[in-house]
Design a protein around this motif. Structure first.
Motif, PDB file in Angstrom:
ATOM      1  N   LYS A   1       0.829  -1.211   0.000  1.00 32.40           N
ATOM      2  CA  LYS A   1       0.000   0.000   0.000  1.00 32.40           C
ATOM      3  C   LYS A   1       0.858   1.254   0.000  1.00 32.40           C
ATOM      4  CE  LYS A   1      -3.998  -1.711   2.589  1.00 32.40           C
ATOM      5  NZ  LYS A   1      -4.576  -1.724   3.935  1.00 32.40           N
ATOM      6  N   MET A   2       2.069   1.158  -0.520  1.00 29.80           N
ATOM      7  CA  MET A   2       2.999   2.278  -0.352  1.00 29.80           C
ATOM      8  C   MET A   2       3.761   2.574  -1.634  1.00 29.80           C
ATOM      9  SD  MET A   2       4.533   4.391   1.778  1.00 29.80           S
ATOM     10  CE  MET A   2       3.732   3.840   3.249  1.00 29.80           C
ATOM     11  N   LEU A   3       3.849   3.869  -1.947  1.00 30.74           N
ATOM     12  CA  LEU A   3       4.626   4.323  -3.107  1.00 30.74           C
ATOM     13  C   LEU A   3       5.806   5.154  -2.633  1.00 30.74           C
ATOM     14  CD1 LEU A   3       1.840   6.134  -5.173  1.00 30.74           C
ATOM     15  CD2 LEU A   3       2.772   3.860  -5.684  1.00 30.74           C
ATOM     16  N   ALA A   4       6.788   5.339  -3.513  1.00 37.34           N
ATOM     17  CA  ALA A   4       7.830   6.337  -3.283  1.00 37.34           C
ATOM     18  C   ALA A   4       7.942   7.184  -4.543  1.00 37.34           C
ATOM     19  CB  ALA A   4       9.171   5.661  -2.999  1.00 37.34           C
ATOM     20  N   VAL A   5       8.121   8.483  -4.357  1.00 35.27           N
ATOM     21  CA  VAL A   5       8.386   9.379  -5.479  1.00 35.27           C
ATOM     22  C   VAL A   5       9.784   9.966  -5.299  1.00 35.27           C
ATOM     23  CG1 VAL A   5       7.797  11.634  -6.470  1.00 35.27           C
ATOM     24  CG2 VAL A   5       6.016   9.957  -6.055  1.00 35.27           C
ATOM     25  N   ASP A   6      10.620   9.786  -6.314  1.00 36.13           N
ATOM     26  CA  ASP A   6      11.952  10.395  -6.341  1.00 36.13           C
ATOM     27  C   ASP A   6      11.714  11.846  -6.770  1.00 36.13           C
ATOM     28  OD1 ASP A   6      14.552  11.108  -6.734  1.00 36.13           O
ATOM     29  OD2 ASP A   6      14.905   9.747  -8.412  1.00 36.13           O
ATOM     30  N   PHE A   7      11.549  12.723  -5.788  1.00 32.10           N
ATOM     31  CA  PHE A   7      11.041  14.060  -6.101  1.00 32.10           C
ATOM     32  C   PHE A   7      12.112  14.947  -6.736  1.00 32.10           C
ATOM     33  CE2 PHE A   7      12.285  14.227  -1.576  1.00 32.10           C
ATOM     34  CZ  PHE A   7      13.119  15.331  -1.560  1.00 32.10           C
ATOM     35  N   GLU A   8      11.620  15.944  -7.504  1.00 32.36           N
ATOM     36  CA  GLU A   8      12.524  16.923  -8.128  1.00 32.36           C
ATOM     37  C   GLU A   8      12.613  18.128  -7.213  1.00 32.36           C
ATOM     38  OE1 GLU A   8      12.341  17.050 -12.737  1.00 32.36           O
ATOM     39  OE2 GLU A   8      10.316  16.582 -12.037  1.00 32.36           O
ATOM     40  N   GLY A   9      13.821  18.508  -6.866  1.00 37.53           N
ATOM     41  CA  GLY A   9      14.008  19.668  -5.996  1.00 37.53           C
ATOM     42  C   GLY A   9      15.197  19.447  -5.090  1.00 37.53           C
ATOM     43  N   ARG A  10      15.610  20.515  -4.415  1.00 37.11           N
ATOM     44  CA  ARG A  10      16.760  20.453  -3.514  1.00 37.11           C
ATOM     45  C   ARG A  10      16.230  20.489  -2.090  1.00 37.11           C
ATOM     46  NH1 ARG A  10      20.960  20.910  -0.296  1.00 37.11           N
ATOM     47  NH2 ARG A  10      22.718  22.258  -0.845  1.00 37.11           N
ATOM     48  N   ARG A  11      16.718  19.558  -1.259  1.00 40.60           N
ATOM     49  CA  ARG A  11      16.275  19.500   0.129  1.00 40.60           C
ATOM     50  C   ARG A  11      17.381  20.022   1.052  1.00 40.60           C
ATOM     51  NH1 ARG A  11      18.457  15.807   4.331  1.00 40.60           N
ATOM     52  NH2 ARG A  11      16.871  15.736   5.945  1.00 40.60           N
ATOM     53  N   TYR A  12      16.983  20.808   2.029  1.00 47.53           N
ATOM     54  CA  TYR A  12      17.927  21.315   3.030  1.00 47.53           C
ATOM     55  C   TYR A  12      17.483  20.820   4.398  1.00 47.53           C
ATOM     56  CZ  TYR A  12      18.861  24.733  -0.656  1.00 47.53           C
ATOM     57  OH  TYR A  12      19.157  25.337  -1.850  1.00 47.53           O
ATOM     58  N   ASP A  13      18.424  20.267   5.164  1.00 42.26           N
ATOM     59  CA  ASP A  13      18.102  19.885   6.540  1.00 42.26           C
ATOM     60  C   ASP A  13      18.464  21.062   7.436  1.00 42.26           C
ATOM     61  OD1 ASP A  13      17.786  18.885   9.034  1.00 42.26           O
ATOM     62  OD2 ASP A  13      19.340  17.339   8.874  1.00 42.26           O
ATOM     63  N   THR A  14      17.470  21.902   7.723  1.00 42.75           N
ATOM     64  CA  THR A  14      17.763  23.107   8.512  1.00 42.75           C
ATOM     65  C   THR A  14      17.872  22.806  10.000  1.00 42.75           C
ATOM     66  OG1 THR A  14      15.427  23.676   8.725  1.00 42.75           O
ATOM     67  CG2 THR A  14      16.610  24.610   6.841  1.00 42.75           C
ATOM     68  N   GLY A  15      17.720  21.526  10.362  1.00 38.15           N
ATOM     69  CA  GLY A  15      17.859  21.134  11.775  1.00 38.15           C
ATOM     70  C   GLY A  15      19.314  20.927  12.173  1.00 38.15           C
ATOM     71  N   ASN A  16      20.248  21.057  11.219  1.00 37.26           N
ATOM     72  CA  ASN A  16      21.663  21.039  11.618  1.00 37.26           C
ATOM     73  C   ASN A  16      22.362  22.258  11.031  1.00 37.26           C
ATOM     74  OD1 ASN A  16      23.564  20.407   9.311  1.00 37.26           O
ATOM     75  ND2 ASN A  16      22.057  18.778   9.038  1.00 37.26           N
ATOM     76  N   LEU A  17      23.471  22.627  11.652  1.00 41.68           N
ATOM     77  CA  LEU A  17      24.096  23.901  11.369  1.00 41.68           C
ATOM     78  C   LEU A  17      24.498  24.060   9.897  1.00 41.68           C
ATOM     79  CD1 LEU A  17      24.754  26.368  12.915  1.00 41.68           C
ATOM     80  CD2 LEU A  17      26.954  25.382  13.563  1.00 41.68           C
ATOM     81  N   LYS A  18      25.099  23.004   9.318  1.00 43.52           N
ATOM     82  CA  LYS A  18      25.571  23.148   7.929  1.00 43.52           C
ATOM     83  C   LYS A  18      24.401  23.262   6.956  1.00 43.52           C
ATOM     84  CE  LYS A  18      29.995  21.005   8.742  1.00 43.52           C
ATOM     85  NZ  LYS A  18      30.656  19.713   8.897  1.00 43.52           N
ATOM     86  N   GLY A  19      23.381  22.439   7.147  1.00 40.76           N
ATOM     87  CA  GLY A  19      22.197  22.500   6.282  1.00 40.76           C
ATOM     88  C   GLY A  19      21.527  23.862   6.402  1.00 40.76           C
ATOM     89  N   PHE A  20      21.489  24.376   7.609  1.00 41.32           N
ATOM     90  CA  PHE A  20      20.873  25.678   7.856  1.00 41.32           C
ATOM     91  C   PHE A  20      21.637  26.783   7.115  1.00 41.32           C
ATOM     92  CE2 PHE A  20      20.114  29.569  10.195  1.00 41.32           C
ATOM     93  CZ  PHE A  20      18.740  29.543  10.346  1.00 41.32           C
ATOM     94  N   LEU A  21      22.970  26.707   7.160  1.00 44.30           N
ATOM     95  CA  LEU A  21      23.782  27.728   6.485  1.00 44.30           C
ATOM     96  C   LEU A  21      23.665  27.612   4.958  1.00 44.30           C
ATOM     97  CD1 LEU A  21      26.939  27.777   8.783  1.00 44.30           C
ATOM     98  CD2 LEU A  21      25.179  29.536   8.564  1.00 44.30           C
ATOM     99  N   GLU A  22      23.611  26.372   4.448  1.00 44.14           N
ATOM    100  CA  GLU A  22      23.435  26.193   2.994  1.00 44.14           C
ATOM    101  C   GLU A  22      22.123  26.831   2.542  1.00 44.14           C
ATOM    102  OE1 GLU A  22      25.716  21.878   2.514  1.00 44.14           O
ATOM    103  OE2 GLU A  22      23.535  21.961   2.349  1.00 44.14           O
ATOM    104  N   ALA A  23      21.071  26.556   3.300  1.00 43.36           N
ATOM    105  CA  ALA A  23      19.758  27.112   2.944  1.00 43.36           C
ATOM    106  C   ALA A  23      19.807  28.637   3.036  1.00 43.36           C
ATOM    107  CB  ALA A  23      18.682  26.558   3.874  1.00 43.36           C
ATOM    108  N   THR A  24      20.451  29.160   4.053  1.00 43.23           N
ATOM    109  CA  THR A  24      20.524  30.614   4.225  1.00 43.23           C
ATOM    110  C   THR A  24      21.198  31.259   3.016  1.00 43.23           C
ATOM    111  OG1 THR A  24      20.613  30.366   6.616  1.00 43.23           O
ATOM    112  CG2 THR A  24      21.414  32.459   5.724  1.00 43.23           C
TER     113      THR A  24
END
Ligand code: G1P
Length: 289
Positions: free
Chosen positions: A241-264
């Motif tokens: 009952k489960m699908l996965a979509v390999d989505f188009e887009g860039r993801r940022y993990d803003t919950g850690n310092l480096k991801g937060f700075l990349e997004a900023t």
């Protein structure tokens, strides 16, 4: 299936961003000029979501205040002719119908989603993790909703990550259905290299059917002693009952310092008020390195 509701779990303690997050919820940290959570709400709204539940905890009331009116501030902005600021302040309160429920104990993502049961009722719903920010042409959650509605199944958003990184995420076992869309037959949370099922990791976006609630209710604690959403979704995956979509887009993990700075940096480069200035500033810095 028609997805009208979204749930944003935002009850984590923010331990990867201390000391800043000791008193400011990590979802309220500013990414350029807006708090992180506003980007997530805007993604949901752009995808056609009308009602949004934020799962909070006792230290996060700054979020409810942010999405409310603030008459004293609005009067002051009006009287001093600050039209643009006034419009922005009001817009944040009018983005969507926002509801709140508290996760009274920190027992994991699966438990936080279970707190949404009354809000969701018997409809399918979107889940957007409170610190995963996406930059995409088409809202990432809309990409998942389209697949979930087409196949009438739950759906997780995935992207391929490096083998060394998979242990930070969950991995899924997939077989292709069409371009970027897969059937999922298994998944596991924070796998070791030996346990990983593929390089596809779940990255912060889900569309779920209410079938998940009875499963979450009886789930035993998993990785880290917490009730893991992935363990509940694994049951749906085993039932086909489960699908996965390999989505188009860039993801940022803003919950850690480096991801937060990349997004900023990336968001500031695109912002009309800061883009040109930041580009010049970065060039100057890079030249001096
Ligand atoms: C959570 C989920 C995990 C997912 C990750 C990234 O983990 O439990 O399955 O891969 O988010 O979206 P966390 O980052 O809370 O450890």
């Amino acid at each position: 299936m028609k997805v009208r509701k979204a749930v944003i779990p935002a009850a984590g303690l923010g331990t990867r961003m201390l000391p800043a997050t000791k008193t400011v919820p990590k979802e309220m940290l500013p990414l350029v000029d807006k708090p992180v959570i506003q980007y997530i709400i805007e993604e949901a709204v752009a995808a056609g979501i009308e009602d949004i539940l934020i799962v909070t905890n006792r230290a996060k009331s700054a979020m409810d205040d942010y999405f409310d009116y603030y008459p004293e501030l609005e009067d002051r902005l009006q009287r001093s002719g600050k039209e643009k600021e006034l419009a922005e302040v009001k817009r944040s309160a009018d983005l969507a119908n926002i509801f709140y429920v508290r996760q009274k104990e920190t027992k994991g993502l699966g438990h936080a989603i279970w707190r949404a049961k009354r809000f969701v009722g018997d409809e399918p719903f979107a889940v957007l993790l409170g610190d995963d920010i996406m930059k995409a042409q088409k809202p990432v959650i809309r990409q998942l909703i389209d697949a979930a509605e087409k196949y009438d199944r739950s759906c997780v958003g995935v992207q391929s990550v490096a083998t060394e990184a998979i242990s930070k995420y969950s991995s899924v076992k997939v077989s292709p259905l069409e371009e970027r869309t897969f059937a999922v037959s298994d998944m596991n949370e924070k796998p070791t290299r030996e346990q990983m099922l593929s390089n596809y990791a779940i990255l912060g976006r889900y569309v779920l059917t209410p079938d998940i609630f009875p499963i979450l209710e009886t789930l035993e604690p998993g990785y880290g002693g917490e009730i893991q959403l992935t363990d509940g979704l694994k049951v749906l995956a085993h039932q086909d009952k489960m699908l996965a979509v390999d989505f188009e887009g860039r993801r940022y993990d803003t919950g850690n310092l480096k991801g937060f700075l990349e997004a900023t940096v990336d968001f500031a480069l695109e912002h009309p008020e800061t883009g040109d200035w930041l580009r010049a500033f970065l060039k100057e810095k890079a030249a001096a390195l």
